[in-house]
Design a protein around this motif. Structure first.
Motif, PDB file in Angstrom:
ATOM      1  N   GLN A  34      25.526  51.196  89.589  1.00  0.00           N
ATOM      2  CA  GLN A  34      24.226  51.222  90.028  1.00  0.00           C
ATOM      3  C   GLN A  34      23.294  49.980  89.469  1.00  0.00           C
ATOM      4  O   GLN A  34      23.218  49.795  88.463  1.00  0.00           O
ATOM      5  CB  GLN A  34      23.544  52.369  89.610  1.00  0.00           C
ATOM      6  N   ILE A  36      19.979  48.346  88.936  1.00  0.00           N
ATOM      7  CA  ILE A  36      18.728  48.681  89.051  1.00  0.00           C
ATOM      8  C   ILE A  36      17.841  47.509  88.790  1.00  0.00           C
ATOM      9  O   ILE A  36      18.191  46.381  88.007  1.00  0.00           O
ATOM     10  CB  ILE A  36      18.713  49.970  87.957  1.00  0.00           C
ATOM     11  N   LEU A  90      16.875  51.429  92.504  1.00  0.00           N
ATOM     12  CA  LEU A  90      18.245  51.039  92.941  1.00  0.00           C
ATOM     13  C   LEU A  90      18.409  50.202  93.925  1.00  0.00           C
ATOM     14  O   LEU A  90      17.637  50.335  95.156  1.00  0.00           O
ATOM     15  CB  LEU A  90      18.976  52.149  93.227  1.00  0.00           C
TER      16      LEU A  90
END
Length: 137
Positions: A34, A36, A90
């Motif tokens: 992920q 971010i 995200l």
């Protein structure tokens, strides 16, 4: 059923949907990345980002996923956000499922690096001091 899912989205990303796509009964491991939006870069405070994509960026993203799936035989998925993002959003979700963790980790790392190098999506950072700059151009 395809072993690949890819998407460019202006909507918030759902990492669980990417994980669920790659998982299957023979999967002993799902490894996900992920990306971010963080609040700093190079010692400067970041307040937001804008991502802009080439009109065919979705084709490039799909090709990255297909390349990793073809070379590994694994299920692969990736989704990249475009538009205005704030801290904590995200920006990229990538996942790979495999029978064992080592191959899932390796394939996911390779996928993320390939996406970063190959997909024409550009990032503009907005800093707390009011200055903004394009990254990687």
């Amino acid at each position: 059923m395809s072993d690949v899912f890819s998407r460019i989205s202006a909507e918030p990303l759902d990492s669980s949907a990417v994980d669920e796509f790659v998982w299957s009964a023979e999967s002993g491991a799902v490894v996900a990345f992920q990306g971010i939006v963080r609040d700093h870069d190079g010692g400067r405070d970041v307040v937001s980002l804008d991502y802009r994509a080439h009109p065919e960026a979705d084709t490039f993203l799909r090709e990255c996923c297909e390349k990793i799936a073809a070379s590994t035989g694994l299920r692969v998925a990736a989704e990249h956000r475009v538009g205005s993002l704030t801290i904590g959003d995200l920006a990229l979700v990538a996942a790979v499922a495999a029978p064992h963790r080592a191959e899932a980790f390796a394939a996911c790392a390779e996928l993320v690096e390939l996406i970063k190098a190959s997909v024409p999506i550009w990032k503009r950072q907005h800093f707390a001091d009011g200055v903004s700059e394009w990254v990687g151009l």
